[in-house]
Design a protein around this motif. Structure first.
Motif, PDB file in Angstrom:
ATOM      1  N   THR A   9       0.849  -1.192   0.000  1.00  0.00           N
ATOM      2  CA  THR A   9       0.000   0.000   0.000  1.00  0.00           C
ATOM      3  C   THR A   9       0.876   1.231   0.000  1.00  0.00           C
ATOM      4  N   LEU A  10       0.596   2.160  -0.850  1.00  0.00           N
ATOM      5  CA  LEU A  10       1.437   3.340  -1.016  1.00  0.00           C
ATOM      6  C   LEU A  10       0.756   4.593  -0.496  1.00  0.00           C
ATOM      7  N   VAL A  11       1.531   5.484   0.072  1.00  0.00           N
ATOM      8  CA  VAL A  11       1.013   6.737   0.600  1.00  0.00           C
ATOM      9  C   VAL A  11       0.750   7.692  -0.542  1.00  0.00           C
ATOM     10  N   SER A  12      -0.356   8.399  -0.500  1.00  0.00           N
ATOM     11  CA  SER A  12      -0.733   9.297  -1.588  1.00  0.00           C
ATOM     12  C   SER A  12      -0.557  10.745  -1.189  1.00  0.00           C
ATOM     13  N   LEU A 259       9.717   3.071  -0.382  1.00  0.00           N
ATOM     14  CA  LEU A 259       8.954   4.006  -1.208  1.00  0.00           C
ATOM     15  C   LEU A 259       7.470   3.877  -0.910  1.00  0.00           C
ATOM     16  N   VAL A 260       7.040   2.667  -0.606  1.00  0.00           N
ATOM     17  CA  VAL A 260       5.642   2.420  -0.231  1.00  0.00           C
ATOM     18  C   VAL A 260       5.314   3.182   1.048  1.00  0.00           C
ATOM     19  N   LYS A 261       6.180   3.078   2.034  1.00  0.00           N
ATOM     20  CA  LYS A 261       5.941   3.764   3.306  1.00  0.00           C
ATOM     21  C   LYS A 261       5.924   5.273   3.124  1.00  0.00           C
ATOM     22  N   GLY A 262       6.757   5.765   2.232  1.00  0.00           N
ATOM     23  CA  GLY A 262       6.837   7.200   2.015  1.00  0.00           C
ATOM     24  C   GLY A 262       7.681   7.890   3.070  1.00  0.00           C
ATOM     25  N   PRO A 263       7.903   9.182   2.908  1.00  0.00           N
ATOM     26  CA  PRO A 263       8.715   9.929   3.867  1.00  0.00           C
ATOM     27  C   PRO A 263       7.969  10.158   5.171  1.00  0.00           C
ATOM     28  N   SER A 264       8.707  10.531   6.199  1.00  0.00           N
ATOM     29  CA  SER A 264       8.104  10.870   7.481  1.00  0.00           C
ATOM     30  C   SER A 264       7.136  12.035   7.312  1.00  0.00           C
ATOM     31  N   VAL A 265       6.069  12.040   8.078  1.00  0.00           N
ATOM     32  CA  VAL A 265       5.060  13.091   7.964  1.00  0.00           C
ATOM     33  C   VAL A 265       5.614  14.452   8.372  1.00  0.00           C
ATOM     34  N   GLU A 278      -0.355  -1.810  -5.994  1.00  0.00           N
ATOM     35  CA  GLU A 278       0.175  -3.078  -5.517  1.00  0.00           C
ATOM     36  C   GLU A 278       1.287  -3.581  -6.427  1.00  0.00           C
ATOM     37  N   LEU A 279       2.372  -4.048  -5.831  1.00  0.00           N
ATOM     38  CA  LEU A 279       3.418  -4.740  -6.569  1.00  0.00           C
ATOM     39  C   LEU A 279       3.051  -6.214  -6.559  1.00  0.00           C
ATOM     40  N   ASP A 287      20.534  -8.865 -16.503  1.00  0.00           N
ATOM     41  CA  ASP A 287      21.439  -8.029 -17.291  1.00  0.00           C
ATOM     42  C   ASP A 287      21.338  -6.546 -16.916  1.00  0.00           C
ATOM     43  N   GLY A 288      21.275  -6.253 -15.630  1.00  0.00           N
ATOM     44  CA  GLY A 288      21.249  -4.871 -15.167  1.00  0.00           C
ATOM     45  C   GLY A 288      19.885  -4.216 -15.215  1.00  0.00           C
ATOM     46  N   LYS A 289      18.859  -4.940 -15.634  1.00  0.00           N
ATOM     47  CA  LYS A 289      17.495  -4.397 -15.719  1.00  0.00           C
ATOM     48  C   LYS A 289      16.614  -5.053 -14.669  1.00  0.00           C
ATOM     49  N   VAL A 290      15.888  -4.233 -13.911  1.00  0.00           N
ATOM     50  CA  VAL A 290      14.924  -4.769 -12.964  1.00  0.00           C
ATOM     51  C   VAL A 290      13.527  -4.510 -13.516  1.00  0.00           C
ATOM     52  N   THR A 291      12.685  -5.531 -13.494  1.00  0.00           N
ATOM     53  CA  THR A 291      11.309  -5.422 -13.981  1.00  0.00           C
ATOM     54  C   THR A 291      10.351  -5.478 -12.804  1.00  0.00           C
ATOM     55  N   LEU A 292       9.454  -4.484 -12.728  1.00  0.00           N
ATOM     56  CA  LEU A 292       8.472  -4.385 -11.657  1.00  0.00           C
ATOM     57  C   LEU A 292       7.083  -4.546 -12.252  1.00  0.00           C
ATOM     58  N   ASN A 293       6.289  -5.395 -11.654  1.00  0.00           N
ATOM     59  CA  ASN A 293       4.935  -5.651 -12.151  1.00  0.00           C
ATOM     60  C   ASN A 293       3.903  -5.120 -11.162  1.00  0.00           C
ATOM     61  N   PHE A 294       3.211  -4.040 -11.560  1.00  0.00           N
ATOM     62  CA  PHE A 294       2.228  -3.386 -10.700  1.00  0.00           C
ATOM     63  C   PHE A 294       0.801  -3.687 -11.170  1.00  0.00           C
ATOM     64  N   ASN A 295      -0.158  -3.361 -10.308  1.00  0.00           N
ATOM     65  CA  ASN A 295      -1.542  -3.376 -10.747  1.00  0.00           C
ATOM     66  C   ASN A 295      -1.864  -2.043 -11.441  1.00  0.00           C
ATOM     67  N   GLU A 296      -3.078  -1.887 -11.919  1.00  0.00           N
ATOM     68  CA  GLU A 296      -3.426  -0.719 -12.727  1.00  0.00           C
ATOM     69  C   GLU A 296      -3.442   0.585 -11.946  1.00  0.00           C
ATOM     70  N   SER A 297      -3.396   0.510 -10.638  1.00  0.00           N
ATOM     71  CA  SER A 297      -3.409   1.734  -9.837  1.00  0.00           C
ATOM     72  C   SER A 297      -2.122   2.553 -10.013  1.00  0.00           C
ATOM     73  N   ILE A 298      -1.085   1.950 -10.593  1.00  0.00           N
ATOM     74  CA  ILE A 298       0.149   2.688 -10.846  1.00  0.00           C
ATOM     75  C   ILE A 298      -0.090   3.807 -11.848  1.00  0.00           C
ATOM     76  N   PHE A 299      -1.206   3.713 -12.606  1.00  0.00           N
ATOM     77  CA  PHE A 299      -1.527   4.763 -13.566  1.00  0.00           C
ATOM     78  C   PHE A 299      -1.932   6.061 -12.879  1.00  0.00           C
ATOM     79  N   GLY A 300      -2.215   6.002 -11.613  1.00  0.00           N
ATOM     80  CA  GLY A 300      -2.554   7.212 -10.883  1.00  0.00           C
ATOM     81  C   GLY A 300      -3.919   7.739 -11.260  1.00  0.00           C
ATOM     82  N   SER A 301      -4.032   9.062 -11.339  1.00  0.00           N
ATOM     83  CA  SER A 301      -5.324   9.699 -11.584  1.00  0.00           C
ATOM     84  C   SER A 301      -5.589   9.922 -13.062  1.00  0.00           C
ATOM     85  N   PHE A 302      -4.689   9.435 -13.918  1.00  0.00           N
ATOM     86  CA  PHE A 302      -4.878   9.623 -15.352  1.00  0.00           C
ATOM     87  C   PHE A 302      -6.012   8.745 -15.874  1.00  0.00           C
TER      88      PHE A 302
END
Length: 361
Positions: A9-12, A259-265, A278-279, A287-302
């Motif tokens: 869960t990510l802080v918004s 990054l999920v926790k976010g910075p201190s308030v 969600e990850l 080969d130096g590339k990391v692949t991250l698989n998210f749900n559709e919420s990564i699209f944000g408010s777009f």
């Protein structure tokens, strides 16, 4: 390993996005190079046409040449300065070209020195006024000797000064560690508040340390993530070193978790993620590339399948701090369907920029 273990869960926090993302790197560098290409000029024997071209096109060309010549005489250098909130933040400035890049970088950290008229709004230099500096680099170790003016700083700034010097110097490929001297004598501790230095310094000392949630610090290790600082229309990225459990096997997974926790308030820093992102799977490295698989919420408010520039940059800057990680690929439900904010498909992994906080966003 179950997928549910990687749901997070990510802080918004709502912030304004930056400039648009290039397909293969941050800050839109390649896109910028394609804007307003040189126009082909055809000369004729007609006097009126020649005069018109001389008064317009030729003047523009001369100005462009002068600008290009100025750029060729400079070098982009990251200076770790103090921002208005007291964070040590990289700012990329155009410095005159020189063979002594390490010495020059530190000289531009001196208060009331050559950096004075170049400082971004809200930023200030780090090293005490009138400090003289010499640097000797050998076997990837930079030995820095300061004059006695170096000790004229406030005790509360001591650790940040140490971080600024270390991170500024280790941006260069030829430097991995730093030794400090004052008037030719090795410093085993900083001269004002006695912060231990040890034999050699590296980025392992961290930057903008946050130990608020560390618990037993002896059973933790440092991990640096990037949050958003500044204000609307002048955002920049702030590296923050947190402490994570030694039991965490994957630094990549730990970085995503921070990054999920976010910075201190109370940090005055921001984080731009939807709360239901969600990850879905374990990060994959090849080969130096990391692949991250998210749900559709990564699209944000777009409305469309677009991802925020700030989200991407936070991820890329954070993960490429890890050894062996050079680029980040993001998928959604296992598919590479993301688009940048200008509507272009992100068909390539995103690489770390050569310089951070260039003032272009």
């Amino acid at each position: 390993m179950s997928k549910s273990k990687y749901k997070k869960t990510l802080v918004s926090t709502v912030v304004v996005s930056a400039l648009l993302l290039s397909g293969c790197g941050l800050f839109g560098v390649e896109e910028k190079e394609q804007i307003d290409p040189p126009k082909e000029v055809t000369y004729t024997n007609e006097k009126t046409e020649v005069t018109e071209k001389t008064n317009t096109t030729d003047k523009t060309t001369a100005a462009d040449k002068e600008k290009d010549a100025a750029v060729e005489d400079t070098r982009k250098t990251e200076l770790y300065l103090f921002d208005k909130n007291g964070y040590v933040v990289p700012q990329t400035l155009e410095l005159p070209k020189t063979e002594s890049v390490a010495k020059q970088a530190l000289e531009y950290l001196v208060k009331n020195g050559p950096v004075t008229d170049m400082l971004p709004n809200g930023f200030q230099a780090v090293i005490p006024d009138e400090t003289k500096i010499s640097v000797n680099v050998k076997d990837k170790v930079a030995t820095v000797d300061f004059s006695s003016e170096f000790k004229n700083y406030k005790a509360e700034d001591e650790l940040k000064i140490l971080q600024s010097i270390t991170w500024t110097l280790t941006q260069f490929d030829s430097i991995e560690q730093v030794k400090l001297q004052m008037n030719g004598h090795p410093l085993e501790e900083m001269p004002v508040n006695g912060t231990p230095i040890g034999d050699e310094l590296s980025r392992k000392i961290g930057i903008n340390l946050d130990v608020s949630q560390a618990g037993d610090i002896t059973n933790t290790k440092p991990l640096t993530v990037y949050y958003i600082g500044g204000e609307a229309d002048s955002y920049y990225f702030v590296p923050v070193t947190k402490r994570v459990s030694n039991k965490v096997e994957s630094n990549i997974d730990a970085a995503i978790n921070e990054l999920v926790k976010g910075p201190s308030v109370t940090s005055n820093l921001l984080n731009e993620f939807n709360s239901d992102v969600e990850l879905l799977d374990e990060p994959k490295v090849e080969d130096g590339k990391v692949t991250l698989n998210f749900n559709e919420s990564i699209f944000g408010s777009f409305d469309k399948k677009m991802i925020s520039q700030n989200v991407l940059e936070s991820l890329v800057l954070t993960l490429t701090e890890q050894k062996g990680i050079e680029s980040v690929a993001i998928t959604v439900n296992g598919k590479a369907e993301l688009m940048s904010e200008d509507g272009k498909k992100l068909t390539k992994p995103v690489t770390r920029p050569e310089n951070v906080n260039t003032g272009s966003f």
